[in-house]
Design an enzyme around this catalytic site. Structure first.
Site, mmCIF file in Angstrom:
data_model
loop_
_atom_site.group_PDB
_atom_site.id
_atom_site.type_symbol
_atom_site.label_atom_id
_atom_site.label_comp_id
_atom_site.label_asym_id
_atom_site.label_seq_id
_atom_site.Cartn_x
_atom_site.Cartn_y
_atom_site.Cartn_z
ATOM 1 N N ALA A 1 7.677 0.136 -0.075
ATOM 2 C CA ALA A 1 7.092 1.174 0.529
ATOM 3 C C ALA A 1 5.515 0.797 0.452
ATOM 4 C CB ALA A 1 6.310 3.029 -0.414
ATOM 5 N N THR B 1 -1.501 4.516 -4.098
ATOM 6 C CA THR B 1 0.252 4.027 -4.959
ATOM 7 C C THR B 1 0.647 5.231 -4.469
ATOM 8 O OG1 THR B 1 1.510 2.709 -5.767
ATOM 9 C CG2 THR B 1 0.635 4.732 -7.358
ATOM 10 N N ASN B 2 2.395 5.225 -4.518
ATOM 11 C CA ASN B 2 3.455 5.907 -3.736
ATOM 12 C C ASN B 2 4.444 5.964 -4.878
ATOM 13 O OD1 ASN B 2 5.560 3.989 -2.849
ATOM 14 N ND2 ASN B 2 3.118 3.415 -1.701
ATOM 15 N N ARG B 3 5.686 6.635 -4.746
ATOM 16 C CA ARG B 3 6.593 6.851 -5.707
ATOM 17 C C ARG B 3 7.700 6.486 -5.631
ATOM 18 N NH1 ARG B 3 5.680 11.586 -8.565
ATOM 19 N NH2 ARG B 3 4.691 13.130 -7.116
#
Ligand code: C5P
Length: 221
Positions: free
Chosen positions: A96, A29-31
């Site tokens: 995102a 995943t990402n922030r």
């Protein structure tokens, strides 16, 4: 109510990160916090639009007057967007979306062994680019989150993906992701506007006002 600039319009917004599963217990995943997309969904609803928010996992409440479709992976987000698009006037891609996913999803938990391991990744589909090509009459707003050369990358991305408008922002450990404020360079076919450091709520209102102006220009053209 924000002058009703989007009264009678249908808007689809993506927000948040995606989660790309590796096995039953792990994912990539990402922030992304989802804050920009949620603020945009709220601002569109306040401007009179009917809003579908296709959201990856976030800790945020559904804005009032907004219909949320919860998804996890980029593939699920793609399917939910394609299902929500018919009849839409505006698409805002604030998610995102992961660019890569694990090439295979293991059915059982992957066991560790001594030494290194590697992951094989496959590309995900570009949701906003596919929306722009399948519905050329829809107004599309995308984001370009960049660590370097933001302006050039944003212009290039707008053209390559065929978007009506793009909002470029500089991201880094201390900028944009997971924060309440941001600073944007908004670029469209005939102009651009710098939106100075402000809360994502205020930026969302300004972006909705800009979309309203562009739509008004198109309909009088
Ligand atoms: O190419 P890049 O990921 O930097 O482009 C960012 C823009 O494209 C954002 O608006 C994002 O929501 C959208 N995007 C998408 N699907 C992808 C990747 C990005 O809709 N697979």
């Amino acid at each position: 109510n924000a002058n009703g600039v989007l009264a009678g319009r249908r808007v689809v917004v993506t927000a948040g990160p995606t989660r790309e599963p590796l096995d039953p217990v792990r994912y990539l995943t990402n922030r992304s916090s989802g804050r920009m997309g949620y603020a945009l969904a709220a601002a569109c609803a306040a401007a009179g639009a009917e809003v579908t928010l296709v959201s990856g996992p976030t800790a945020l409440d559904v804005p009032s007057g907004v219909e949320r479709v919860a998804v996890e992976s980029a593939g699920e987000m793609y399917d939910a967007v394609m299902a929500a698009m018919p009849g839409a006037d505006i698409f805002i891609g604030a998610a995102a979306v992961a660019d890569y996913r694990p090439a295979e999803i293991a059915t059982d938990k992957i066991k560790k062994s001594d030494g290194e391991a590697s992951l094989r990744l496959a590309r995900t589909r570009d949701i906003i680019a596919e929306v722009a090509s399948a519905w050329p009459e829809v107004f599309t707003l995308g984001f370009a989150a960049e660590t370097t050369n933001m302006e050039a990358a944003a212009r290039d991305k707008r053209e390559r993906k065929g978007l009506s408008m793009i909002a470029g922002n500089v991201v880094g450990p201390d900028k944009a992701f997971g924060r309440d404020d941001n600073e944007l360079l908004v670029i469209w076919g005939e102009g651009e506007k710098r939106l100075a450091q402000a809360s994502k709520i205020d930026l969302a209102r300004d972006l909705v006002a800009l979309i309203g102006e562009r739509l008004a220009c198109d309909s009088t053209a």
